[in-house]
Scaffold this active site. Structure first.
Site, short mmCIF file in Angstrom:
data_model
loop_
_atom_site.label_atom_id
_atom_site.label_comp_id
_atom_site.label_asym_id
_atom_site.label_seq_id
_atom_site.Cartn_x
_atom_site.Cartn_y
_atom_site.Cartn_z
N HIS A 102 0.83 -1.20 0.00
CA HIS A 102 0.00 0.00 0.00
C HIS A 102 0.87 1.26 0.00
CE1 HIS A 102 -3.24 -2.70 0.73
NE2 HIS A 102 -2.94 -2.93 2.00
N GLU A 119 -2.03 -0.02 7.87
CA GLU A 119 -3.07 -0.86 8.44
C GLU A 119 -2.48 -1.76 9.52
OE1 GLU A 119 -4.52 -2.81 4.91
OE2 GLU A 119 -3.17 -4.51 5.14
N HIS A 176 2.63 -7.79 2.17
CA HIS A 176 1.87 -8.61 3.10
C HIS A 176 0.79 -9.39 2.37
CE1 HIS A 176 -0.20 -4.77 2.65
NE2 HIS A 176 -1.34 -5.42 2.90
N ARG A 196 -1.50 -4.96 -6.24
CA ARG A 196 -1.21 -6.39 -6.25
C ARG A 196 0.14 -6.63 -6.89
NH1 ARG A 196 -6.47 -7.41 -8.89
NH2 ARG A 196 -8.07 -7.52 -7.27
#
Length: 312
Positions: A102, A119, A176, A196
């Protein structure tokens, strides 16, 4: 009957109904958290969200959380140009999620006019000897790109062992992926930007390879990898970073548990992750979430339950 004081408190605790997101790796395990889902491909419950593509609604009311938030900004202590900053989910993986990364706030603002996406994961359940993909092994950009171009994923991707009750912080730039059978509570900034890097050569419902974002992933991944931030099983989880804070409390039915808003937080949010309880005379069951606004000073909890509390 409730009295005037109870009514005032109830007006400060706003229960929300989640948005359910269908995923290629979804399943039915959200039913374990009391959610009424009929589709066997539901992978995510967006518990607390103001995003248009995954909106939460006030419980038993046809009012979106975004509309409620914008009409009550002063009770959240946020200005007119600030968006609601957090997004909370429960994710249930019936298969491997894509390996992803991200962006930070700066990159997301320039390329998407959005917040970045730091996150965190609290492990609600997982198989015995479960592992997550968390980070990578490349020391240089050249080594990283070579592994990607050759498809040397086992060499590149790093795995960490996890158990129920573990907590992991996933900062922007950290590679991740969630693995089969793992269920997480996810707290993140309010952003839906995912790049991705690898998707196990899967195809979509039309038979086309799922889109990858190699260029964007390379522009955002941290090389060498950042330090792992993992808090192993803790009955009194507490984590703070520049983007959000989270705490876990346990209550029981023998005596009232008091959580005090000692930092005078204008608003915070709660999710029941285990058991059922009564909070400030309001019934809560597993899976339910609420935002607590307007300087609510404390929670009085009775019942056998585990609760995650999050705030800025």
């Amino acid at each position: 009957m409730t009295n005037e004081k109870d009514n005032k408190i109830m007006n400060k605790i706003i229960k929300l109904s989640p948005f359910f997101s269908e995923r290629i790796w979804g399943g039915e395990r959200l039913k374990e958290f009391g959610f009424d889902i009929s589709n066997n491909k539901i992978g995510e419950a967006w518990l607390i969200s103001t995003l248009e593509n995954g909106m939460s609604y006030l419980k038993k009311q046809n009012i979106s959380f975004k509309d409620f938030f914008e009409a009550n900004r002063e009770k959240f202590g946020l200005t007119n140009n600030e968006e609601f900053p957090l997004l909370t989910k429960i994710i249930t993986a019936n298969d491997y999620l894509s390996v992803q990364v991200h962006p930070n706030d700066e990159y997301a603002k320039v390329h998407h006019n959005s917040l970045g996406k730091p996150e965190s994961w609290y492990i609600l359940d997982c198989p015995e000897n479960a592992k997550l993909i968390y980070g990578h092994n490349a020391k240089t950009v050249e080594e990283f790109e070579e592994c990607v171009s050759k498809g040397s994923w086992k060499k590149l991707l790093k795995e960490v062992e996890i158990k129920k009750g573990d907590f992991l912080y996933v900062e922007p730039g950290k590679i991740h992926a969630i693995t089969p059978g793992v269920i997480v509570y996810e707290l993140q900034k309010s952003s839906d930007i995912t790049y991705r890097l690898y998707d196990y050569d899967r195809v979509d419902d039309k038979g086309n390879p799922r889109e990858l974002h190699i260029k964007e992933s390379l522009a955002n991944v941290s090389i060498p990898d950042t330090q792992d931030i993992i808090i192993r099983i803790s009955n009194n989880l507490k984590f703070n970073c520049e983007f959000f804070s989270i705490e876990k409390i346990k209550s029981n039915s023998n005596q009232k548990t008091i959580w005090t808003n000692s930092k005078n937080i204008k608003w915070f949010q709660i999710t029941i992750i285990e058991g059922n309880c009564i909070i400030n005379n309001i019934d809560f069951k597993i899976g339910e979430s609420a935002v607590c606004i307007d300087n609510l000073d404390q929670l009085e909890i009775l019942g056998d339950a585990e609760i995650l509390i999050a705030w800025l």
